[in-house]
Design a protein around this motif. Structure first.
Motif, PDB file in Angstrom:
ATOM      1  N   CYS A   1     -16.744 -33.441   2.874  1.00  0.00           N
ATOM      2  CA  CYS A   1     -15.784 -33.137   3.932  1.00  0.00           C
ATOM      3  C   CYS A   1     -16.512 -33.170   5.256  1.00  0.00           C
ATOM      4  CB  CYS A   1     -15.139 -31.765   3.707  1.00  0.00           C
ATOM      5  SG  CYS A   1     -16.334 -30.409   3.847  1.00  0.00           S
ATOM      6  N   TRP A   2     -15.748 -33.104   6.345  1.00  0.00           N
ATOM      7  CA  TRP A   2     -16.350 -33.086   7.671  1.00  0.00           C
ATOM      8  C   TRP A   2     -15.333 -32.487   8.641  1.00  0.00           C
ATOM      9  CZ3 TRP A   2     -15.217 -37.361   4.762  1.00  0.00           C
ATOM     10  CH2 TRP A   2     -14.089 -38.109   5.154  1.00  0.00           C
ATOM     11  N   TYR A   3     -15.818 -32.088   9.796  1.00  0.00           N
ATOM     12  CA  TYR A   3     -14.934 -31.621  10.858  1.00  0.00           C
ATOM     13  C   TYR A   3     -14.768 -32.745  11.867  1.00  0.00           C
ATOM     14  CZ  TYR A   3     -15.747 -27.012   8.891  1.00  0.00           C
ATOM     15  OH  TYR A   3     -15.816 -25.942   8.034  1.00  0.00           O
TER      16      TYR A   3
ATOM     17  N   MET B   1     -10.125 -30.933  22.461  1.00  0.00           N
ATOM     18  CA  MET B   1      -9.274 -31.024  21.280  1.00  0.00           C
ATOM     19  C   MET B   1      -9.649 -29.937  20.283  1.00  0.00           C
ATOM     20  SD  MET B   1      -8.966 -35.109  20.457  1.00  0.00           S
ATOM     21  CE  MET B   1      -7.535 -34.855  19.407  1.00  0.00           C
ATOM     22  N   PHE B   2      -8.689 -29.564  19.471  1.00  0.00           N
ATOM     23  CA  PHE B   2      -8.997 -28.758  18.295  1.00  0.00           C
ATOM     24  C   PHE B   2      -9.532 -29.694  17.209  1.00  0.00           C
ATOM     25  CE2 PHE B   2      -6.207 -25.583  20.230  1.00  0.00           C
ATOM     26  CZ  PHE B   2      -6.923 -24.429  19.953  1.00  0.00           C
ATOM     27  N   TRP B   3     -10.621 -29.265  16.589  1.00  0.00           N
ATOM     28  CA  TRP B   3     -11.196 -29.992  15.461  1.00  0.00           C
ATOM     29  C   TRP B   3     -10.795 -29.280  14.168  1.00  0.00           C
ATOM     30  CZ3 TRP B   3     -16.325 -32.966  15.731  1.00  0.00           C
ATOM     31  CH2 TRP B   3     -16.442 -33.598  16.971  1.00  0.00           C
ATOM     32  N   ALA B   4     -10.628 -30.041  13.086  1.00  0.00           N
ATOM     33  CA  ALA B   4     -10.215 -29.454  11.814  1.00  0.00           C
ATOM     34  C   ALA B   4     -11.001 -30.062  10.653  1.00  0.00           C
ATOM     35  CB  ALA B   4      -8.716 -29.674  11.597  1.00  0.00           C
ATOM     36  N   GLY B   5     -11.034 -29.336   9.547  1.00  0.00           N
ATOM     37  CA  GLY B   5     -11.708 -29.810   8.355  1.00  0.00           C
ATOM     38  C   GLY B   5     -10.949 -30.957   7.703  1.00  0.00           C
ATOM     39  N   VAL B   6     -11.684 -31.978   7.307  1.00  0.00           N
ATOM     40  CA  VAL B   6     -11.118 -33.150   6.642  1.00  0.00           C
ATOM     41  C   VAL B   6     -11.829 -33.343   5.307  1.00  0.00           C
ATOM     42  CG1 VAL B   6     -10.697 -35.638   6.794  1.00  0.00           C
ATOM     43  CG2 VAL B   6     -10.666 -34.245   8.879  1.00  0.00           C
ATOM     44  N   GLU B   7     -11.092 -33.431   4.236  1.00  0.00           N
ATOM     45  CA  GLU B   7     -11.687 -33.610   2.907  1.00  0.00           C
ATOM     46  C   GLU B   7     -11.846 -35.082   2.580  1.00  0.00           C
ATOM     47  OE1 GLU B   7      -9.099 -31.560   0.265  1.00  0.00           O
ATOM     48  OE2 GLU B   7      -9.590 -29.566   1.041  1.00  0.00           O
TER      49      GLU B   7
ATOM     50  N   ASN C   1     -14.937 -26.270  -1.006  1.00  0.00           N
ATOM     51  CA  ASN C   1     -15.873 -25.180  -0.738  1.00  0.00           C
ATOM     52  C   ASN C   1     -16.876 -25.506   0.356  1.00  0.00           C
ATOM     53  OD1 ASN C   1     -14.754 -23.568  -2.774  1.00  0.00           O
ATOM     54  ND2 ASN C   1     -16.029 -24.512  -4.344  1.00  0.00           N
ATOM     55  N   SER C   2     -16.710 -26.641   1.037  1.00  0.00           N
ATOM     56  CA  SER C   2     -17.715 -27.076   2.002  1.00  0.00           C
ATOM     57  C   SER C   2     -17.255 -26.998   3.450  1.00  0.00           C
ATOM     58  CB  SER C   2     -18.147 -28.518   1.685  1.00  0.00           C
ATOM     59  OG  SER C   2     -18.733 -28.606   0.406  1.00  0.00           O
ATOM     60  N   CYS C   3     -15.988 -27.230   3.728  1.00  0.00           N
ATOM     61  CA  CYS C   3     -15.446 -27.141   5.086  1.00  0.00           C
ATOM     62  C   CYS C   3     -14.355 -26.082   5.082  1.00  0.00           C
ATOM     63  CB  CYS C   3     -14.905 -28.495   5.543  1.00  0.00           C
ATOM     64  SG  CYS C   3     -16.176 -29.745   5.794  1.00  0.00           S
ATOM     65  N   THR C   4     -14.733 -24.854   5.354  1.00  0.00           N
ATOM     66  CA  THR C   4     -13.810 -23.745   5.146  1.00  0.00           C
ATOM     67  C   THR C   4     -13.494 -22.994   6.435  1.00  0.00           C
ATOM     68  OG1 THR C   4     -15.687 -22.327   4.586  1.00  0.00           O
ATOM     69  CG2 THR C   4     -14.535 -23.421   2.761  1.00  0.00           C
TER      70      THR C   4
ATOM     71  N   TYR D   1     -21.328 -25.556  13.016  1.00  0.00           N
ATOM     72  CA  TYR D   1     -20.502 -26.465  12.219  1.00  0.00           C
ATOM     73  C   TYR D   1     -21.367 -27.633  11.754  1.00  0.00           C
ATOM     74  CZ  TYR D   1     -16.744 -23.691  14.207  1.00  0.00           C
ATOM     75  OH  TYR D   1     -15.926 -22.645  14.575  1.00  0.00           O
ATOM     76  N   LYS D   2     -22.066 -27.423  10.667  1.00  0.00           N
ATOM     77  CA  LYS D   2     -23.066 -28.386  10.190  1.00  0.00           C
ATOM     78  C   LYS D   2     -22.451 -29.705   9.771  1.00  0.00           C
ATOM     79  CE  LYS D   2     -26.330 -25.261  10.528  1.00  0.00           C
ATOM     80  NZ  LYS D   2     -27.329 -25.326  11.614  1.00  0.00           N
ATOM     81  N   ARG D   3     -21.176 -29.695   9.434  1.00  0.00           N
ATOM     82  CA  ARG D   3     -20.549 -30.927   8.944  1.00  0.00           C
ATOM     83  C   ARG D   3     -19.654 -31.595   9.991  1.00  0.00           C
ATOM     84  NH1 ARG D   3     -21.323 -31.678   3.480  1.00  0.00           N
ATOM     85  NH2 ARG D   3     -21.984 -29.838   2.290  1.00  0.00           N
ATOM     86  N   ALA D   4     -19.870 -31.284  11.254  1.00  0.00           N
ATOM     87  CA  ALA D   4     -19.127 -31.994  12.298  1.00  0.00           C
ATOM     88  C   ALA D   4     -19.434 -33.484  12.193  1.00  0.00           C
ATOM     89  CB  ALA D   4     -19.527 -31.460  13.671  1.00  0.00           C
ATOM     90  N   ILE D   5     -18.410 -34.317  12.373  1.00  0.00           N
ATOM     91  CA  ILE D   5     -18.545 -35.758  12.156  1.00  0.00           C
ATOM     92  C   ILE D   5     -19.666 -36.336  13.019  1.00  0.00           C
ATOM     93  CG2 ILE D   5     -16.807 -36.377  13.897  1.00  0.00           C
ATOM     94  CD1 ILE D   5     -17.104 -38.045  10.453  1.00  0.00           C
ATOM     95  N   THR D   6     -20.495 -37.186  12.435  1.00  0.00           N
ATOM     96  CA  THR D   6     -21.616 -37.836  13.107  1.00  0.00           C
ATOM     97  C   THR D   6     -21.647 -39.293  12.685  1.00  0.00           C
ATOM     98  OG1 THR D   6     -23.145 -37.382  11.285  1.00  0.00           O
ATOM     99  CG2 THR D   6     -23.004 -35.721  13.049  1.00  0.00           C
ATOM    100  N   PRO D   7     -22.403 -40.136  13.411  1.00  0.00           N
ATOM    101  CA  PRO D   7     -22.557 -41.520  12.955  1.00  0.00           C
ATOM    102  C   PRO D   7     -23.123 -41.612  11.538  1.00  0.00           C
ATOM    103  CG  PRO D   7     -23.278 -41.343  15.228  1.00  0.00           C
ATOM    104  CD  PRO D   7     -23.010 -39.928  14.755  1.00  0.00           C
ATOM    105  N   GLU D   8     -24.014 -40.701  11.179  1.00  0.00           N
ATOM    106  CA  GLU D   8     -24.605 -40.754   9.839  1.00  0.00           C
ATOM    107  C   GLU D   8     -23.562 -40.461   8.754  1.00  0.00           C
ATOM    108  OE1 GLU D   8     -28.624 -39.314   7.474  1.00  0.00           O
ATOM    109  OE2 GLU D   8     -28.064 -38.351   9.358  1.00  0.00           O
TER     110      GLU D   8
END
Length: 346
Positions: A72-74, A139-145, A156-159, A175-182
């Motif tokens: 998942c990612w934000y 913008m508001f960011w949200a969790g994406v599975e 259990n990863s983006c809660t 927010y360790k899983r914020a969307i990145t190029p990687e």
């Protein structure tokens, strides 16, 4: 107390394809369609290049069994006014979304207060009237599975509840899983579709015991393959391209009663991009650069020759980011009939 939510609504993606190289792969462009129907519909990620259709996973297997794309990612979701409209229309749906199960206390009331009345928790300051006074400034960011990863991982990863990020600013480090190029590069890897690995054989399909079978791949069939993942919303854009370069072919005869050329069964690419050497008249007494010799008959059946291509994979992305990723492989099985050489007595 921490209030959590992570959900995803995806629309059916649209795509169009065209052949690549020998026609053993497909080059497509695809993306999620529409803006979804749920309160946490995902920011759209588009895929282009050599990718699997319909948003499915490609045919690449990572050489690192412990490697996988993010579950998942934000990502950017909605501006303040649109977010308020969505939340106000169906706040109950927010409280019943995946990830909310087990939330202590009055989940619906706390969620509403968090965005309307600045109700917050440690490291989670609340908002006044859904931040509408800053509409257009972020913008508001949200969790994406990730729909292609196991539920137990993505749930259990983006809660975290959707959070605000100003335009041009990075999400808070927590927010360790914020969307990145990687992360995008890994998603491109997951969706990448590589050409098939059906090798040319001589003899073709049916061979004889103790007769060397030549194997080769034409340089036109194999070349670098690229897949790109991108996200582009108001005030925010990222892209990453994953590139796969073929580096070797491994032959596995399908029986221990066989010999491979070379002995390791690993045939490397020639300088011109081909593998092995085509058989030609007059080479019957020569040892093939790449091939197999079966030592017994397949009887009434066949042997499954496994041909596996190893691809060296790297990525580049927005801002000059990039690096290596685990090598990838894809395998093709070919049925081989092996006959005894018949002798005639006079």
């Amino acid at each position: 107390m921490t209030l959590v939510v992570a959900a995803l609504v995806l629309a059916t993606p649209a795509y169009a394809g065209k052949p690549v190289g020998s026609g053993k792969g497909a080059e497509t462009e695809q993306s999620g369609g529409g803006d979804g129907t749920g309160i946490y519909a995902a920011a759209r990620i588009t895929y282009s290049g050599s990718v699997a259709p319909s948003g499915g996973t490609g045919n690449v297997t990572s050489s690192d069994v412990n490697w996988a794309p993010s579950p998942c990612w934000y990502a950017p979701y909605l501006g303040a006014k649109d977010f308020k409209k969505k939340m106000s229309a169906d706040i109950k749906k927010a409280a019943s979304a995946p990830g909310m199960t087990g939330t202590p206390g009055a989940a619906i009331g706390q969620t509403k207060a968090h965005y309307e009345d600045e109700f917050g928790w440690e490291e989670h300051p609340g908002y006044k009237d859904y931040n509408v006074e800053k509409d257009g400034e972020g913008m508001f960011w949200a969790g994406v599975e990730n729909p292609n990863e196991p539920d137990i991982l993505k749930r259990n990863s983006c809660t975290e509840l959707p959070f605000w990020v100003d335009n041009g600013e990075a999400p808070p480090p927590r927010y360790k899983r914020a969307i990145t190029p990687e992360i995008l590069a890994a998603l491109a890897y997951q969706h990448m579709e590589l050409p098939g690995t059906e090798v040319t054989l001589a003899p073709d399909g049916t061979t004889k015991v103790n007769l060397p079978t030549w194997a080769w791949l034409d340089k036109a069939d194999f070349h670098e393959v690229r897949a790109t993942a991108a996200i582009d919303v108001p005030g925010f854009a990222l892209t990453a391209t994953t590139t796969a370069k073929p580096v070797s072919l491994k032959l596995e005869p399908g029986t221990p009663d066989a010999e491979t050329y070379p002995a390791s069964g690993e045939c490397t690419f020639n300088d011109d991009g081909s593998i092995g050497e085509p058989y030609a008249k007059g080479k019957a007494d020569q040892t093939p650069a790449c091939g197999i010799k079966y030592l017994r008959s397949s009887g009434d059946g066949t042997f499954d020759l496994q041909a596996t291509i190893t691809w060296e994979i790297a990525w580049t992305g927005t801002g000059g980011a990039g690096g290596r990723m685990p090598d990838g492989t894809n395998t093709n099985a070919q049925a081989i009939t092996v006959q005894e050489i018949q002798a005639v007595n006079r």
